[in-house]
Design an enzyme around this catalytic site. Structure first.
Site, mmCIF file in Angstrom:
data_model
loop_
_atom_site.group_PDB
_atom_site.id
_atom_site.type_symbol
_atom_site.label_atom_id
_atom_site.label_comp_id
_atom_site.label_asym_id
_atom_site.label_seq_id
_atom_site.Cartn_x
_atom_site.Cartn_y
_atom_site.Cartn_z
ATOM 1 N N HIS A 74 48.526 71.822 35.888
ATOM 2 C CA HIS A 74 47.525 71.483 36.898
ATOM 3 C C HIS A 74 46.161 71.733 36.250
ATOM 4 O O HIS A 74 46.016 72.642 35.432
ATOM 5 C CB HIS A 74 47.724 72.429 38.096
ATOM 6 C CG HIS A 74 46.866 72.124 39.279
ATOM 7 N ND1 HIS A 74 45.527 72.447 39.339
ATOM 8 C CD2 HIS A 74 47.159 71.541 40.466
ATOM 9 C CE1 HIS A 74 45.042 72.070 40.513
ATOM 10 N NE2 HIS A 74 46.006 71.520 41.214
ATOM 11 N N ASP A 86 50.920 80.449 35.918
ATOM 12 C CA ASP A 86 50.394 79.879 37.154
ATOM 13 C C ASP A 86 51.593 79.690 38.092
ATOM 14 O O ASP A 86 52.404 78.784 37.908
ATOM 15 C CB ASP A 86 49.710 78.541 36.818
ATOM 16 C CG ASP A 86 49.392 77.711 38.063
ATOM 17 O OD1 ASP A 86 49.721 78.144 39.182
ATOM 18 O OD2 ASP A 86 48.820 76.621 37.889
ATOM 19 N N GLN A 92 53.144 77.024 42.567
ATOM 20 C CA GLN A 92 54.224 76.239 43.187
ATOM 21 C C GLN A 92 55.567 76.973 43.153
ATOM 22 O O GLN A 92 56.570 76.415 43.575
ATOM 23 C CB GLN A 92 54.372 74.885 42.476
ATOM 24 C CG GLN A 92 53.165 73.992 42.592
ATOM 25 C CD GLN A 92 52.943 73.457 44.016
ATOM 26 O OE1 GLN A 92 53.829 73.497 44.854
ATOM 27 N NE2 GLN A 92 51.744 72.969 44.273
ATOM 28 N N LYS A 141 50.166 78.013 49.633
ATOM 29 C CA LYS A 141 51.358 77.267 49.187
ATOM 30 C C LYS A 141 52.637 78.059 49.508
ATOM 31 O O LYS A 141 53.723 77.680 49.103
ATOM 32 C CB LYS A 141 51.310 77.029 47.676
ATOM 33 C CG LYS A 141 49.967 76.514 47.188
ATOM 34 C CD LYS A 141 50.034 75.124 46.665
ATOM 35 C CE LYS A 141 48.734 74.770 45.978
ATOM 36 N NZ LYS A 141 48.426 73.366 46.067
ATOM 37 N N CYS A 162 46.162 66.176 40.175
ATOM 38 C CA CYS A 162 45.383 67.139 39.364
ATOM 39 C C CYS A 162 46.108 67.460 38.065
ATOM 40 O O CYS A 162 46.102 68.624 37.611
ATOM 41 C CB CYS A 162 45.098 68.431 40.128
ATOM 42 S SG CYS A 162 44.065 68.199 41.554
HETATM 43 N N1 PMP Z 1 48.228 75.366 40.030
HETATM 44 C C1 PMP Z 1 49.141 74.611 40.644
HETATM 45 C C2 PMP Z 1 50.468 74.400 39.977
HETATM 46 C C3 PMP Z 1 48.865 74.054 41.884
HETATM 47 O O1 PMP Z 1 49.780 73.307 42.492
HETATM 48 C C4 PMP Z 1 47.617 74.298 42.480
HETATM 49 C C5 PMP Z 1 47.257 73.659 43.813
HETATM 50 N N2 PMP Z 1 47.572 72.311 43.905
HETATM 51 C C6 PMP Z 1 46.704 75.100 41.804
HETATM 52 C C7 PMP Z 1 47.049 75.623 40.589
HETATM 53 C C8 PMP Z 1 45.377 75.421 42.404
HETATM 54 O O2 PMP Z 1 45.542 76.197 43.558
HETATM 55 P P1 PMP Z 1 44.317 76.495 44.529
HETATM 56 O O3 PMP Z 1 43.711 75.153 44.839
HETATM 57 O O4 PMP Z 1 44.936 77.128 45.712
HETATM 58 O O5 PMP Z 1 43.388 77.376 43.788
#
Ligand code: PMP
Length: 413
Positions: free
Chosen positions: A117, A194, A197, A220, A358
């Protein structure tokens, strides 16, 4: 299999015209979390770590007990390793910024994967550019699964940190993070996972993983938005300089100088997101209780049902690692615009996500501009999947007819 969870989610349960398949973007919230948020403003609303009157003391006690809950949730050794952040993005930026402030990192290399991401890619890419570091990227195969065959050449004694996602938000793949963390450790490099998910789908044990940093967002995992966690090994958090400066994080200030609190407060400048912290802890307690074998079997049952149904629709290509995946399914349809499909599904109340999710480097690697992503959660049902399949089949038919008759794409109108 019966769904015993759905009724706890008011937005999903009360709505007759929403089929929500966008849980990877944000999950719905159970009633118990909503009540915690409301209770805070109705009965507890004071600032924390300041007042000595009873309500301030009890709210501060609950706030700090939430830290213990979060430590337990990921099996961290203790609550001093839990820093409250705005979410995963904030947590990763904190680590990247503070590492560069701590000592010179010029000439080091930073390892990420092609699957990340942007939140776990751009901070490292830009850090590398600013400090003359080399950004090394662990590659993927043609369907989007990590190829770790060259890992020992990618990670070396000059590696500062290896940053990788536990689960891909774009494809659903569960990555072999434990193996990568061990490789990083072998050469004395740091590791950051990270987990945005991951935490909503399976139990995470940071002590067992032995990672240096682990990050996730409450929204999430059935909690509120704008709050998350940075887990760090205490000695590492202790060695990092502060991120932001201001109230809450100081020990002593004079005109000449300032000394800082120990972690985690050192990284929590300003009034925190108190209701967010309490809501997140409630979501963690709820999830810890619910995350049994039957929770995971139910999710996998939905996922495999969806996969089976997809396997008979002509022209669909499913991306990612289908053998080791959370219930996220990302696909393309031959000769059909993904955007148009999502628009048609949306008109019928079916919420899916379309685009690069993203993860632009991943899409570039797959040679596509984006996918359609169906991300399931525990409140979804087989009936909803049947509804999706029917709607998808008729959307494909309609759009193929349009293409054959020369009608312009709906998303171009
Ligand atoms: N890493 C991953 C794998 C994500 O899915 C997301 C959110 N789509 C993020 C980072 C960023 O999370 P946040 O927008 O809550 O900071």
């Amino acid at each position: 299999m019966q769904n015993i969870w759905r009724q706890q989610f008011p937005l999903i349960n009360q709505s007759t015209d929403l089929v929500y398949f966008d849980s990877a973007a944000t999950t719905q919230k159970p009633q118990i979390v909503l009540e915690t948020l409301q209770h805070f403003y109705q009965a507890q609303n004071v600032n924390v770590h300041r007042g000595s009157y009873p309500l301030a003391v009890s709210t501060t006690t609950e706030f700090e007990s939430a830290r213990k809950t979060m430590a337990k949730f990921i099996n961290a050794p203790d609550e001093r390793c839990i820093v409250f952040t705005k979410g995963t993005t904030d947590a990763i930026n904190l680590v990247a910024t503070c590492l560069a402030r701590q000592s010179s990192i010029n000439g080091k290399n930073i390892v990420v994967t092609e699957l990340e991401h942007h939140a776990n890619f751009v901070p490292w890419q830009q850090l590398a550019k600013q400090h003359q570091c080399e950004l090394r990227v662990t590659p993927l195969n043609d369907v989007g699964v990590l190829d770790l065959s060259g890992l020992q050449q990618i990670i070396d004694h000059n590696t500062l940190i290896v940053a990788m996602g536990h689960v891909s938000n774009a494809l659903g793949n569960i990555n072999p993070v434990k193996k990568v963390i061990a490789e990083a450790k072998n050469v004395g490099a740091l590791s950051l996972v990270d987990g945005a998910q991951a935490v909503g789908h399976f139990r995470v044990d940071v002590t067992e993983l032995d990672c240096d940093f682990y990050t996730f967002s409450a929204h999430k995992m059935f909690g509120p938005t704008g709050i998350g966690v940075l887990y760090g090994k205490f000695h590492l958090l202790e060695s990092l300089p502060p991120y932001q400066l201001g109230g809450e994080m100081i020990e002593h200030v004079s005109l000449e100088d300032t000394s800082f609190e120990l972690p985690p407060l050192k990284f929590e400048a300003g009034t925190p997101n108190i209701e967010g912290v309490l809501g997140m802890a409630k979501a963690a307690q709820w999830l810890s209780h619910e995350l049994t074998d039957s929770f995971q079997q139910y999710e996998q049952h939905l996922y495999h049902y969806l996969l089976d149904k997809f396997s008979v629709i002509e022209g669909i290509k499913v991306w990612g690692d289908l053998h080791s995946s959370v219930p996220i399914l990302s696909f393309s349809i031959k000769d059909v615009s993904a955007q148009d499909v999502a628009l048609i599904l949306g008109e019928q109340g079916i919420a899916v996500r379309v685009g690069h999710h993203c993860a632009m480097p991943l899409m570039q690697r797959l040679g596509i501009s984006g996918t359609i992503r169906v991300s399931l959660a525990i409140y979804n049902t087989i009936q909803e999947i049947d509804q999706l399949i029917l709607a998808l089949q008729s959307a494909i038919q309609l759009l193929k007819k349009d293409v054959n008759s020369g009608v312009v794409s709906k998303s171009q109108l």
